[in-house]
Write a protein that holds these residues in place. Structure first.
Motif, PDB file in Angstrom:
ATOM      1  N   ARG A 251       0.838  -1.199   0.000  1.00 18.22           N
ATOM      2  CA  ARG A 251       0.000   0.000   0.000  1.00 18.22           C
ATOM      3  C   ARG A 251       0.876   1.254   0.000  1.00 18.22           C
ATOM      4  O   ARG A 251       0.580   2.235  -0.681  1.00 18.22           O
ATOM      5  CB  ARG A 251      -0.917  -0.016   1.236  1.00 18.22           C
ATOM      6  CG  ARG A 251      -2.208   0.769   1.073  1.00 18.22           C
ATOM      7  CD  ARG A 251      -3.005   0.823   2.355  1.00 18.22           C
ATOM      8  NE  ARG A 251      -3.414  -0.451   2.867  1.00 18.22           N
ATOM      9  CZ  ARG A 251      -4.554  -1.075   2.552  1.00 18.22           C
ATOM     10  NH1 ARG A 251      -5.375  -0.504   1.692  1.00 18.22           N
ATOM     11  NH2 ARG A 251      -4.863  -2.234   3.098  1.00 18.22           N
ATOM     12  N   GLU A 252       1.961   1.209   0.756  1.00 21.45           N
ATOM     13  CA  GLU A 252       2.901   2.329   0.790  1.00 21.45           C
ATOM     14  C   GLU A 252       3.587   2.514  -0.563  1.00 21.45           C
ATOM     15  O   GLU A 252       3.811   3.652  -1.008  1.00 21.45           O
ATOM     16  CB  GLU A 252       3.955   2.085   1.877  1.00 21.45           C
ATOM     17  CG  GLU A 252       3.403   2.094   3.300  1.00 21.45           C
ATOM     18  CD  GLU A 252       4.436   1.642   4.320  1.00 21.45           C
ATOM     19  OE1 GLU A 252       5.548   1.236   3.889  1.00 21.45           O
ATOM     20  OE2 GLU A 252       4.141   1.672   5.530  1.00 21.45           O
TER      21      GLU A 252
ATOM     22  N   ALA B 226       1.087   4.108  -2.963  1.00 19.97           N
ATOM     23  CA  ALA B 226       0.859   5.498  -2.565  1.00 19.97           C
ATOM     24  C   ALA B 226       2.037   6.384  -2.948  1.00 19.97           C
ATOM     25  O   ALA B 226       1.850   7.521  -3.409  1.00 19.97           O
ATOM     26  CB  ALA B 226       0.605   5.568  -1.063  1.00 19.97           C
TER      27      ALA B 226
ATOM     28  N   ALA C 218       0.380   9.976  -2.631  1.00 16.95           N
ATOM     29  CA  ALA C 218      -0.731   9.855  -1.688  1.00 16.95           C
ATOM     30  C   ALA C 218      -0.235   9.306  -0.354  1.00 16.95           C
ATOM     31  O   ALA C 218       0.928   8.916  -0.204  1.00 16.95           O
ATOM     32  CB  ALA C 218      -1.800   8.929  -2.269  1.00 16.95           C
ATOM     33  N   SER C 219      -1.123   9.257   0.621  1.00 17.43           N
ATOM     34  CA  SER C 219      -0.853   8.570   1.885  1.00 17.43           C
ATOM     35  C   SER C 219      -1.314   7.128   1.759  1.00 17.43           C
ATOM     36  O   SER C 219      -2.289   6.835   1.052  1.00 17.43           O
ATOM     37  CB  SER C 219      -1.585   9.251   3.039  1.00 17.43           C
ATOM     38  OG  SER C 219      -1.130  10.586   3.206  1.00 17.43           O
ATOM     39  N   ALA C 220      -0.637   6.232   2.450  1.00 18.51           N
ATOM     40  CA  ALA C 220      -0.940   4.801   2.321  1.00 18.51           C
ATOM     41  C   ALA C 220      -2.386   4.487   2.683  1.00 18.51           C
ATOM     42  O   ALA C 220      -3.016   3.632   2.055  1.00 18.51           O
ATOM     43  CB  ALA C 220       0.016   3.982   3.186  1.00 18.51           C
TER      44      ALA C 220
ATOM     45  N   GLU D 152      -4.940   6.019   2.035  1.00 18.08           N
ATOM     46  CA  GLU D 152      -5.877   6.491   1.014  1.00 18.08           C
ATOM     47  C   GLU D 152      -5.957   5.525  -0.177  1.00 18.08           C
ATOM     48  O   GLU D 152      -6.644   5.814  -1.163  1.00 18.08           O
ATOM     49  CB  GLU D 152      -5.449   7.874   0.519  1.00 18.08           C
ATOM     50  CG  GLU D 152      -5.538   8.951   1.606  1.00 18.08           C
ATOM     51  CD  GLU D 152      -5.033  10.295   1.139  1.00 18.08           C
ATOM     52  OE1 GLU D 152      -5.747  11.306   1.323  1.00 18.08           O
ATOM     53  OE2 GLU D 152      -3.909  10.349   0.605  1.00 18.08           O
ATOM     54  N   ILE D 153      -5.269   4.392  -0.083  1.00 16.07           N
ATOM     55  CA  ILE D 153      -5.255   3.393  -1.149  1.00 16.07           C
ATOM     56  C   ILE D 153      -6.229   2.269  -0.801  1.00 16.07           C
ATOM     57  O   ILE D 153      -6.105   1.618   0.241  1.00 16.07           O
ATOM     58  CB  ILE D 153      -3.842   2.811  -1.364  1.00 16.07           C
ATOM     59  CG1 ILE D 153      -2.852   3.929  -1.699  1.00 16.07           C
ATOM     60  CG2 ILE D 153      -3.863   1.738  -2.443  1.00 16.07           C
ATOM     61  CD1 ILE D 153      -3.190   4.713  -2.952  1.00 16.07           C
TER      62      ILE D 153
ATOM     63  N   PHE E 166      -7.450   5.301  -5.318  1.00 16.75           N
ATOM     64  CA  PHE E 166      -7.085   6.338  -4.355  1.00 16.75           C
ATOM     65  C   PHE E 166      -8.342   7.120  -4.021  1.00 16.75           C
ATOM     66  O   PHE E 166      -9.057   7.582  -4.915  1.00 16.75           O
ATOM     67  CB  PHE E 166      -6.033   7.277  -4.954  1.00 16.75           C
ATOM     68  CG  PHE E 166      -5.976   8.628  -4.291  1.00 16.75           C
ATOM     69  CD1 PHE E 166      -5.382   8.784  -3.053  1.00 16.75           C
ATOM     70  CD2 PHE E 166      -6.546   9.747  -4.910  1.00 16.75           C
ATOM     71  CE1 PHE E 166      -5.346  10.039  -2.435  1.00 16.75           C
ATOM     72  CE2 PHE E 166      -6.512  11.000  -4.307  1.00 16.75           C
ATOM     73  CZ  PHE E 166      -5.908  11.146  -3.063  1.00 16.75           C
TER      74      PHE E 166
ATOM     75  N   ARG F 103      -8.694  11.148   1.781  1.00 20.41           N
ATOM     76  CA  ARG F 103      -9.122  10.761   3.122  1.00 20.41           C
ATOM     77  C   ARG F 103     -10.387  11.479   3.570  1.00 20.41           C
ATOM     78  O   ARG F 103     -11.293  10.868   4.151  1.00 20.41           O
ATOM     79  CB  ARG F 103      -7.986  11.040   4.115  1.00 20.41           C
ATOM     80  CG  ARG F 103      -8.234  10.504   5.515  1.00 20.41           C
ATOM     81  CD  ARG F 103      -7.104  10.892   6.459  1.00 20.41           C
ATOM     82  NE  ARG F 103      -5.826  10.336   6.032  1.00 20.41           N
ATOM     83  CZ  ARG F 103      -4.808  11.055   5.548  1.00 20.41           C
ATOM     84  NH1 ARG F 103      -4.944  12.384   5.396  1.00 20.41           N
ATOM     85  NH2 ARG F 103      -3.683  10.487   5.208  1.00 20.41           N
TER      86      ARG F 103
END
Length: 499
Positions: free
Chosen positions: A58-59, A62, A67-69, A71-72, A219, A222
């Motif tokens: 996920r990281e 992202a 993006a931030s992890a 948000e996946i 994505f 958040r």
């Protein structure tokens, strides 16, 4: 193509082979000695190890898009991601029931929009410029106070054109709407920063970026999670947006693919741009070929080339060259590309258009082979057209010399016996062919009644004849799926040059 022939694969926009590094990372997650646990089973080591792999992937995804992890959201691919974004918005919407998209989107967007229109949503379809671009001005002209969501692709899957998402995002957000972007064709090919571009939701698919099929991601910014309703229920996984046991090995494969893409995006793009220029320059130099959307802002990976010589069909390029006559979805439907016709090409020109797409493993040899295929097909079409004969019309005895001079050694015809002077009987055609030392065969196929047996019989006859073969079959439905099935089957026989 025989099993000994080399395949020159230039259809990367349809799918990509998995990178060896991706395959290696996935294998670790499959066997009894590997990380095979259920990522949701965190009460024991097998599950927690799998969970760690999923979160690492996920990281990685992202990081590729800024993006931030958290948000996946994992999905089965870009098609599901598109459905979740659009239907998820629609199911949660309490107002703002106007949606905007374009005429040149992927079918996963267009078909979903059509479904929502039946549920009472109004949909505006933006038209492209002649260069295949969707402009910020077109969005501004269509948007209004009731617009809730705008959905546009970042890179067009047939033309390779880039959309100015940053400019469009400012217009969308000023109207209080959300912006969804289909990035299936953009991921790993062009830089993406969802924060800088102002994207609220973005769809991705692993198999377009040298990852496995069957896995993708959406994505979701958040702070808009509550505005998207889940489409799959049963456990509340993925921030409550997508339930289901996570496929660890596929997710890990997508994560690795995105990490590799992040590190090699610039070098890949530069090398592919060089190969793309080599191909375009050589093909255009042959004459009678135009590049669609040539002056638009675009990625170098995807090229749309229209052949202007009558009698050209994309299958004439040969089985050893893997290219597309349209997107995979349109190809299955047997219809002209909606992207090309919306951009101004008529159905005939769209039918003479080839999509060539390059990727990480494309070589100079692949490019040069493609150029030779175009050269051969153009020479054949010019030779037949120079004497008034065109493979797209009926064969007459007067055509046989031109056919012979073009290099054909056999003809197949399904012309019924006993037709009038303007449509001579097969025996007249066969007699003229024999005088030139050519083989001519007759195979009756009833117009509009072609099934698998008829297609196979037609192809088997091609197999038995001296090559190359020119096959003429009057199906009564030349532009539809029946013609496409016959063309595909006949061309599958080595040396069958035209239909």
């Amino acid at each position: 193509m025989s099993e000994h022939d080399t395949l020159h694969y230039l259809d990367y926009a349809a799918t990509t082979p998995a990178d060896a590094r991706v395959i290696e990372s996935m294998t670790v997650c499959l066997g009894v000695d590997g990380v095979f646990g259920n990522p949701a089973s965190t009460s024991h080591a097998a599950g927690t190890q799998a969970r760690a792999k999923v979160e690492r992937a996920r990281e990685q995804v992202a990081a590729l898009i800024g993006a931030s992890a958290d948000e996946i959201i994992w999905t089965s691919g870009a098609t599901e991601s598109n459905n979740l974004a659009l239907k998820g918005y629609a199911d949660a919407a309490t107002g703002k029931r106007h949606l905007i998209t374009s005429c040149i989107e992927h079918k996963a967007i267009l078909d979903t929009m059509a479904s929502l229109s039946k549920r009472g949503f109004s949909v505006s379809y933006l038209s492209p410029t002649p260069n295949g671009e969707i402009t910020a001005g077109a969005v501004a002209a269509a948007i209004g106070p009731e617009t809730g969501l705008v959905s546009l692709m970042l890179v067009n899957n047939e033309l390779g054109t880039l959309t100015d998402i940053a400019a469009i995002a400012r217009i969308v957000h000023a109207a209080g709407a959300l912006l969804h972007v289909d990035a299936a064709q953009a991921l790993g090919k062009t830089p993406i920063d969802v924060q800088a571009l102002g994207i609220d939701m973005l769809s991705m698919s692993a198999h377009k970026v040298y990852g496995p099929k069957g896995i993708g991601a959406l994505f979701v910014r958040r702070d808009i999670t509550a505005r998207i309703a889940p489409q799959m229920h049963g456990g509340g996984h993925e921030r409550g947006l997508r339930s289901g046991t996570l496929a660890t090995h596929q997710i890990v494969g997508m994560g690795t693919a995105c990490e590799v893409a992040a590190s090699e995006l610039d070098s890949d793009a530069a090398r592919i741009a060089t190969l793309s220029t080599r191909l375009v320059d050589a093909v255009l130099a042959l004459g009678d070929v135009t590049q669609n959307a040539a002056t638009a802002r675009r990625i170098p990976h995807t090229l749309s080339l229209t052949v202007g010589v009558p009698g050209f069909y994309p299958f004439m390029l040969g089985d050893a060259l893997a290219v597309s006559s349209t997107s995979a979805c349109n190809s299955a439907a047997g219809k002209p590309s909606h992207v090309l016709t919306a951009s101004g090409l008529d159905a005939d020109a769209a039918g003479r258009t080839v999509r060539v797409s390059l990727g990480r493993f494309t070589t100079e040899q692949d490019v040069d082979f493609a150029v030779s295929c175009f050269r051969r097909a153009l020479e054949q079409c010019r030779s037949t057209a120079s004497s008034g004969f065109c493979a797209s019309r009926q064969i007459t005895p007067a055509d046989l010399k031109a056919i012979h001079d073009a290099g054909f050694r056999s003809v197949i015809c399904n012309r019924p016996d006993g037709e009038g002077a303007d449509q001579p009987a097969f025996e007249e055609i066969a007699a003229a062919a024999r005088e030139l030392g050519m083989d001519a065969r007759y195979l009756p196929i009833v117009p509009g009644r072609i099934g698998d047996a008829e297609v196979d019989a037609f192809g088997a006859l091609v197999d038995a004849l001296p090559k190359p073969v020119l096959a003429y079959c009057r199906t009564g439905n030349r532009s539809g799926a029946l013609w496409s099935r016959l063309a595909t089957r006949v061309h599958a026989s080595t040396g069958a040059s035209s239909l």
